[in-house]
Design a protein around this motif. Structure first.
Motif, short mmCIF file in Angstrom:
data_model
loop_
_atom_site.label_atom_id
_atom_site.label_comp_id
_atom_site.label_asym_id
_atom_site.label_seq_id
_atom_site.Cartn_x
_atom_site.Cartn_y
_atom_site.Cartn_z
N GLN A 327 0.83 -1.20 0.00
CA GLN A 327 0.00 0.00 0.00
C GLN A 327 0.86 1.25 0.00
O GLN A 327 0.50 2.28 -0.58
N GLY A 328 2.03 1.16 0.64
CA GLY A 328 2.95 2.30 0.69
C GLY A 328 3.60 2.61 -0.65
O GLY A 328 4.22 3.66 -0.80
N LEU A 329 3.48 1.71 -1.62
CA LEU A 329 4.02 1.96 -2.95
C LEU A 329 3.16 2.95 -3.73
O LEU A 329 3.63 3.56 -4.70
N LEU A 330 1.91 3.11 -3.34
CA LEU A 330 0.98 3.96 -4.09
C LEU A 330 1.15 5.43 -3.72
O LEU A 330 1.48 5.76 -2.59
N PHE A 331 0.91 6.31 -4.70
CA PHE A 331 0.89 7.75 -4.42
C PHE A 331 -0.20 8.39 -5.27
O PHE A 331 -0.67 7.79 -6.25
N PRO A 332 -0.64 9.60 -4.93
CA PRO A 332 -1.86 10.17 -5.52
C PRO A 332 -1.74 10.43 -7.03
O PRO A 332 -0.65 10.73 -7.54
N PRO A 333 -2.86 10.34 -7.75
CA PRO A 333 -2.85 10.58 -9.20
C PRO A 333 -2.40 11.98 -9.60
O PRO A 333 -1.86 12.17 -10.69
N ASP A 334 -2.62 12.98 -8.72
CA ASP A 334 -2.23 14.34 -9.06
C ASP A 334 -0.86 14.72 -8.51
O ASP A 334 -0.46 15.89 -8.55
N ASP A 335 -0.11 13.74 -7.99
CA ASP A 335 1.23 13.99 -7.45
C ASP A 335 2.13 14.50 -8.58
O ASP A 335 2.18 13.92 -9.66
N PRO A 336 2.85 15.62 -8.36
CA PRO A 336 3.70 16.17 -9.43
C PRO A 336 5.04 15.45 -9.58
O PRO A 336 5.85 15.85 -10.41
N ARG A 337 5.25 14.40 -8.80
CA ARG A 337 6.53 13.68 -8.88
C ARG A 337 6.41 12.45 -9.78
O ARG A 337 5.34 11.94 -10.04
N LEU A 338 7.57 11.98 -10.21
CA LEU A 338 7.71 10.70 -10.89
C LEU A 338 8.33 9.71 -9.91
O LEU A 338 9.04 10.10 -8.99
N CYS A 339 8.08 8.44 -10.13
CA CYS A 339 8.79 7.40 -9.38
C CYS A 339 9.40 6.44 -10.39
O CYS A 339 8.67 5.81 -11.17
N TYR A 340 10.72 6.36 -10.42
CA TYR A 340 11.37 5.43 -11.34
C TYR A 340 11.65 4.12 -10.62
O TYR A 340 11.89 4.07 -9.42
N SER A 341 11.61 3.03 -11.37
CA SER A 341 11.93 1.70 -10.84
C SER A 341 12.85 0.99 -11.84
O SER A 341 12.54 0.92 -13.03
#
Length: 409
Positions: A327-341
């Motif tokens: 659950q902690g992997l999720l972040f909001p749809p309007d978040d201005p950040r990217l998450c790279y994997s």
């Protein structure tokens, strides 16, 4: 050209007066799902219905299930069309092959009907780059088969059973706006050329007719930093993610990354790079990074004090621990950040370089240089561009690129 802060202010000003109560619903564009049966018809255009079904049976395909799901989707599409017509809307239908910028400009609302793939198809062609000069067209999706599809981008499953309730609420303005961040991809190089893209669903080349972006000369600082002269923005925005990697999954992807325009060049060998938005964090991003209760149990059993009461108590709750982590992997749809994997990063010998390079992190921008042999840059699993040795791309999020969607839950 307006600065980013000015664009944000103008963006907020435009939508301050565009409230749900002021939304006028008169024209609805229903985007239809490409069913498996229709896909097979496209692959074998010269066969009659009977010949096609016999060919599929000879291949071992469950033809009855394919036809059942096809008819299920088509019946649901008719229900959606009727629901919009019942509130006085003019309705047009569009498919993957007929979805043009002209028909999208005609609509007051875009309505993908199917699953998340149909939603991503619509999102990739809606609300183009630099759309502040015109009102964005909102999107609202209906899951046509909630028993076999999760449809996280669609309205809640309740509205699949009661689509007329959703349409009535939209017509009366009883909903909320949701802005979903999207990834802007900019190619950097010595010229302004962009290679032809490929529609991975039909395996055909597609023309970039949605937005014609002109090549621009890089400013001296960017040109020096990334050793490029020109930049050109791709005309497709990614709602879920941008993936970069070798075409053959068994081949190692060799990439260089610069995060947030820092001076450090991170070198990695891996199974590919996934750069996700908050919307995409429920999708491939989670699949790459999630853990299972078995992973948690194996980790706890490896501890030196694995027989202690505290550890044994934790081992009784491995499922809950795994769920909280995922659950902690999720972040909001309007978040201005990217998450790279980084997928399956090689961590032996000299890789990665530097050793402190994280396999996953939040960033504002990602610059990628390819040292691959036969690689692709893929937008939302749909549109693919060649991305081989020497190719360079900059991935960013801009507020004016956000997708406007309708939320009822």
């Amino acid at each position: 050209m307006l600065k980013s802060s000015q664009l944000v202010q103008q963006f907020a000003k435009e939508y301050a007066k565009f409230t749900p109560a002021n939304f006028k619903l008169e024209r609805a564009l229903v985007v239809t799902k490409l069913s498996r049966y229709e896909f097979e018809q496209l692959r074998h255009p010269g066969l009659s219905k009977e010949q096609l079904e016999q060919k599929l049976r000879n291949r071992g395909t469950d033809v009855e299930m394919v036809l059942y799901l096809h008819n299920l989707h088509k019946d649901f599409e008719r229900r959606i069309v009727q629901s919009f017509q019942n509130v006085g809307c003019e309705v047009k239908l569009a498919s993957r092959s007929s979805l043009s910028k002209e028909v999208m400009r005609w609509a007051d609302v875009i309505v993908p009907v199917g699953g998340d793939g149909t939603f991503l198809l619509s999102a990739g062609r809606a609300s183009p780059l630099f759309a502040l000069s015109q009102q964005k067209t909102p999107i609202v999706g209906f899951n046509s088969d909630p028993l076999h599809s999760e449809g996280r981008l669609m309205l809640p499953k309740y509205f699949s059973e009661n689509p007329s309730d959703a349409v009535s609420r939209i017509k009366s303005g009883d909903f909320k706006w949701m802005h979903r961040s999207r990834v802007r991809t900019t190619l950097l190089g010595s010229n302004g050329k962009i290679p032809e893209s490929t529609d991975l669903f039909r395996h055909t080349e597609v023309k970039m007719e949605q937005v014609t972006t002109q090549p621009e000369v890089l400013d001296p600082e960017m040109a020096s930093k990334y050793k490029a002269k020109m930049k050109r923005i791709l005309p497709y925005l990614a709602l879920n993610e941008v993936f970069i990697g070798e075409h053959l999954s068994a081949r190692v992807s060799h990439l260089q990354l610069v995060l947030d325009h820092q001076d450090v060049v991170n070198k990695t060998k891996c199974s590919g790079l996934c750069v996700s938005t908050g919307t995409g964090s429920t999708s491939w991003h989670t699949s790459i990074n999630r853990i299972t209760s078995r992973d948690v149990d194996a980790l706890l059993r490896s501890l030196p004090n694995s027989d202690s009461e505290d550890v044994l108590r934790l081992r009784e709750n491995t499922e809950e621990i795994a769920q909280r982590y995922n659950q902690g992997l999720l972040f909001p749809p309007d978040d201005p950040r990217l998450c790279y994997s980084i997928r399956e990063q090689i961590c032996v010998g000299v890789w990665p370089s530097p050793k402190t390079f994280k396999e996953r992190d939040f960033v504002q921008s990602v610059f990628v240089k390819s040292h691959c042999i036969d690689a692709n840059l893929v937008i939302d699993g749909s549109i693919s561009y060649p991305f081989n040795d020497g190719a360079k791309a900059l991935l960013e999020i801009y507020p004016e690129d956000a997708l406007l969607t309708i939320a009822l839950d």
